[in-house]
Design a protein around this motif. Structure first.
Motif, mmCIF file in Angstrom:
data_model
loop_
_atom_site.group_PDB
_atom_site.id
_atom_site.type_symbol
_atom_site.label_atom_id
_atom_site.label_comp_id
_atom_site.label_asym_id
_atom_site.label_seq_id
_atom_site.Cartn_x
_atom_site.Cartn_y
_atom_site.Cartn_z
ATOM 1 N N LEU A 43 19.086 -15.091 -26.626
ATOM 2 C CA LEU A 43 18.292 -16.046 -26.425
ATOM 3 C C LEU A 43 18.990 -17.330 -26.314
ATOM 4 O O LEU A 43 18.562 -17.983 -25.217
ATOM 5 C CB LEU A 43 17.237 -16.315 -27.454
ATOM 6 N N GLU A 44 19.954 -17.874 -27.176
ATOM 7 C CA GLU A 44 20.573 -19.087 -26.718
ATOM 8 C C GLU A 44 21.537 -19.206 -25.654
ATOM 9 O O GLU A 44 21.447 -20.076 -24.749
ATOM 10 C CB GLU A 44 21.431 -19.236 -27.942
ATOM 11 N N ARG A 45 22.085 -17.866 -25.505
ATOM 12 C CA ARG A 45 22.937 -17.720 -24.221
ATOM 13 C C ARG A 45 22.071 -17.903 -22.913
ATOM 14 O O ARG A 45 22.419 -18.357 -21.810
ATOM 15 C CB ARG A 45 23.661 -16.373 -24.084
ATOM 16 N N GLU A 46 20.840 -17.178 -22.824
ATOM 17 C CA GLU A 46 20.107 -17.479 -21.740
ATOM 18 C C GLU A 46 19.705 -19.089 -21.414
ATOM 19 O O GLU A 46 19.561 -19.334 -20.374
ATOM 20 C CB GLU A 46 18.914 -16.544 -21.773
ATOM 21 N N CYS A 47 19.290 -19.529 -22.576
ATOM 22 C CA CYS A 47 18.817 -20.872 -22.590
ATOM 23 C C CYS A 47 19.858 -21.656 -22.035
ATOM 24 O O CYS A 47 19.809 -22.870 -21.136
ATOM 25 C CB CYS A 47 18.394 -21.390 -23.919
ATOM 26 N N LEU A 48 21.175 -21.394 -22.453
ATOM 27 C CA LEU A 48 22.366 -22.269 -22.003
ATOM 28 C C LEU A 48 22.758 -22.132 -20.580
ATOM 29 O O LEU A 48 22.943 -22.988 -19.636
ATOM 30 C CB LEU A 48 23.558 -21.897 -22.932
ATOM 31 N N GLU A 49 22.436 -20.742 -20.039
ATOM 32 C CA GLU A 49 22.552 -20.591 -18.611
ATOM 33 C C GLU A 49 21.635 -21.444 -17.828
ATOM 34 O O GLU A 49 21.835 -21.797 -16.745
ATOM 35 C CB GLU A 49 22.550 -19.101 -18.245
ATOM 36 N N ASP A 56 23.950 -28.181 -12.928
ATOM 37 C CA ASP A 56 24.875 -28.007 -11.795
ATOM 38 C C ASP A 56 23.884 -28.549 -10.512
ATOM 39 O O ASP A 56 24.279 -29.012 -9.476
ATOM 40 C CB ASP A 56 25.224 -26.637 -11.565
ATOM 41 N N GLU A 57 22.577 -27.986 -10.428
ATOM 42 C CA GLU A 57 21.595 -28.477 -9.352
ATOM 43 C C GLU A 57 21.616 -30.112 -9.243
ATOM 44 O O GLU A 57 21.681 -30.540 -8.176
ATOM 45 C CB GLU A 57 20.412 -27.735 -9.581
ATOM 46 N N ALA A 58 21.620 -30.600 -10.874
ATOM 47 C CA ALA A 58 21.522 -32.137 -10.551
ATOM 48 C C ALA A 58 22.765 -32.754 -10.141
ATOM 49 O O ALA A 58 22.658 -33.727 -9.526
ATOM 50 C CB ALA A 58 21.068 -32.551 -11.996
ATOM 51 N N ALA A 59 23.950 -32.257 -10.670
ATOM 52 C CA ALA A 59 25.251 -32.723 -10.032
ATOM 53 C C ALA A 59 25.194 -32.775 -8.347
ATOM 54 O O ALA A 59 25.848 -33.618 -7.815
ATOM 55 C CB ALA A 59 26.072 -32.001 -10.741
ATOM 56 N N THR A 60 24.834 -31.411 -8.037
ATOM 57 C CA THR A 60 24.873 -31.304 -6.645
ATOM 58 C C THR A 60 23.939 -32.482 -5.958
ATOM 59 O O THR A 60 24.165 -33.057 -5.123
ATOM 60 C CB THR A 60 24.564 -29.859 -6.255
ATOM 61 N N ALA A 61 22.584 -32.666 -6.518
ATOM 62 C CA ALA A 61 21.904 -33.557 -5.754
ATOM 63 C C ALA A 61 22.387 -34.943 -5.692
ATOM 64 O O ALA A 61 22.310 -35.718 -4.996
ATOM 65 C CB ALA A 61 20.508 -33.580 -6.441
#
Length: 598
Positions: A43-49, A56-61
């Motif tokens: 569950l932690e791994r999925e949240c991290l992803e 990444d989307e925010a950086a791209t924006a």
């Protein structure tokens, strides 16, 4: 998990609640600890992803926003540089730099849009000006094809500043001024061509269209051409028309000269001449003054030529009559000027030569015309002497009148006009006393004329100097005769007085006044003087009258009786010498009843 913001706290609370529910479920299920740890790790791994994807989307924006801001800033800088608008300041200062990217983009975008609108307007201004420049350049260069100004504008034009726009406007004004000057020059040339075509009777439309079609019947699509070639063509056309006008004017003058000559020769009527009154009025003007339409047209010249041809044919049929007429005119001029005409063209000789065919009547007429011109020129050179001759002859007429006046027994009567006759007699005496000086001056003038012209001055065929010398001689002899007459009268008076003293009787006044001296041609006039009888002196006669040109010419063998016709004044003249007419009162004062006797 992000902390510090309300949304983060709500997220953490929700996550903890869900985790406790999950643990309760696991406990209810009975999952072991290992399985719980594995599922929590997953569950932690999925949240991290999920977080990583969102980052990444925010950086791209953010990158896209940063790129957009940079692009807008670059576009803004480019527009400012292109438009040269120094009033627009670059808006990104330090405070702006610290603000968010969206704020920066929101601040730059309106400026860019405003400058884009301004650039479009500036491009339209440049396009309009450059279009006008290209159009005027095309008119001046002769390239009349219309090109769309907007499409012809170089859209890559980097300098759209007001300074550049001012340069284009200045260039446009220069071209417009040049166009205006050229247009005025073209219109002036066109008006001159129209004026000369009107005078010459030529087709103005064809003449001007040969230079350039746009000069005649222009329209909006086909503007008046003002190129150098058009101006040169107009100047050449004007030169050709001026040359043609000059040639036609000279031709018309020559034809008119022949026409006037034929009119004079043929004695044309006023009605015949009136048909060509327009031509006569034209040739009186200078070439520059001729502006009447069709005044130098080919029809006018042709009409005059046809009239000259008609009169020339008529002249040929009447040549003999014309020769006789011109010869008579020559003789009339010679009679008036007392010049001997050329005998080679006398009327009888001319008739004989024309009838025999020995001479062409035209040549004979030309010869007579030349003689007329020569006589007129000689008469002009003789004018001063002829005027002096007329004054001399007038003085001789006064002398003759004075002689008749002295013979009048009733000249001192108190009749009507007696005082006027007495005044005229006094003036006549003064004039008569000037005759010797007049004759001497006339001789000097005549000799000077002969020296200058290298020929004799002839008066009705006789040399004038000879006439004057004979006049002086005959006048001197007349004076001597008068002196002898006075001596005889004194002797007669002396004999009468002696007879009275011896016989004491006195002859009757009637017999004494009717005494005649028939031996010398003198008669008593009752006042103690002797006056010559008005008759011509003959050779060998003791009494000689003064010879004037009018009496002398009667002795010459003239070419006709008309040449010998002289003035109607009497042929003898009595001159009162100075020594005999010292005082008018001394002559008449001794007579009873004289108005001069005190």
């Amino acid at each position: 998990m992000l902390a510090g913001s309300p949304s983060s706290a709500r997220t953490a609370t929700t996550c903890n609640t869900l985790l406790r529910e999950l643990q309760q479920i696991w406990m209810d299920i009975g999952e072991n600890e290992a399985e719980k740890d594995r599922m929590l790790l997953e569950l932690e791994r999925e949240c991290l992803e999920v977080y990583r994807r969102k980052v990444d989307e925010a950086a791209t924006a953010k990158a896209r926003l940063h790129q957009s801001v940079a692009a807008k800033e670059a576009e803004l800088a480019t527009l400012i540089a292109s438009l040269g608008d120094l009033n627009v300041h670059f808006p990104l200062n330090m405070e702006t730099k610290s603000s968010s990217l969206k704020a920066q983009l929101a601040m730059v975008s309106p400026l860019v849009e405003d400058l884009k609108v301004k650039k479009e307007e500036r491009i339209k201004q440049f396009a309009d000006i450059k279009g006008q420049i290209e159009k005027i350049n095309g008119e001046i260069s002769g390239y009349s094809q219309f090109v769309d100004a907007v499409s012809s504008l170089n859209l890559e034009e980097q300098d759209l500043s007001l300074r550049k726009l001012g340069e284009y406007q200045s260039h446009l004004r220069t071209l417009q001024k040049e166009k205006s000057e050229r247009l005025h020059k073209v219109l002036a040339h066109v008006n001159e061509v129209h004026s000369m075509c009107s005078v010459l009777g030529l087709d103005f439309g064809k003449t001007i269209s040969d230079v350039h079609p746009s000069l005649h019947g222009t329209s909006l699509e086909n503007a008046t051409n003002i190129s150098d070639s058009t101006l040169e063509g107009l100047e050449n056309a004007i030169l050709r028309l001026k040359t043609e006008k000059k040639v036609r004017f000279q031709k018309l003058k020559d034809i008119a000269g022949s026409l006037f000559e034929l009119w004079n020769i043929m004695d044309s009527t006023r009605e015949e001449k009136s048909y060509f009154s327009r031509i006569t009025s034209i040739i009186r003007l200078s070439e520059a003054e001729i502006v009447e339409p069709a005044s130098l047209s080919l029809d006018i010249i042709q009409q005059a030529s046809q009239e000259v041809e008609r009169l020339s044919k008529l002249k040929a049929s009447r040549m003999k009559e014309l020769v006789m007429k011109r010869r008579s005119e020559l003789e009339d001029i010679c009679i008036k000027t007392h010049i001997e005409p050329d005998p080679s063209t006398a009327i009888d000789k001319s008739n004989a030569m024309i009838d025999s065919g020995l001479v062409d009547p035209s040549e004979l007429l030309v010869n007579i015309e030349a003689q007329i011109s020569k006589v007129k020129a000689e008469a002009l050179s003789r004018k001063e002497i002829m005027d002096r001759i007329e004054r001399w002859l007038s003085a001789c007429e006064e002398e003759n009148w004075l002689e008749d006046y002295n013979l009048d027994q009733n000249r001192y009567s108190a009749g009507r006009g007696a005082h006027l006759s007495l005044k005229r007699a006094e003036r006549a005496r003064i004039t008569v006393n000037k005759i010797p000086a007049m004759v001497d001056n006339l001789i000097c003038k005549t000799i000077a004329w002969e020296d200058e012209k290298k020929k004799l001055f002839l008066y009705d065929g006789a040399r004038l100097v000879t006439i004057l010398e004979e006049y002086k001689l005959s006048r001197l002899q007349k004076e001597e005769e008068k002196k002898r007459s006075r001596d005889q009268k004194r002797l007669q008076d002396l004999l009468l007085k002696e007879r009275e003293s011896i016989y004491g009787s006195k002859p009757s006044p009637r017999r004494a006044s009717s005494f005649r001296m028939t031996s010398n041609g003198y008669r008593g006039n009752g006042n103690g003087s002797m006056t010559p009888t008005p008759r011509r002196s003959s050779v060998g006669s003791p009494t000689m009258e003064p010879m004037t040109p009018r009496s002398y010419s009667g002795r010459q063998n003239g070419y006709s009786k008309e040449m010998r016709r002289l003035s109607t004044v009497p042929l003898n003249f009595v001159a009162i010498p100075k020594e005999d007419t010292i005082s008018f009162s001394s002559v008449y004062g001794s007579e009873p009843g004289s108005p001069l006797q005190s």
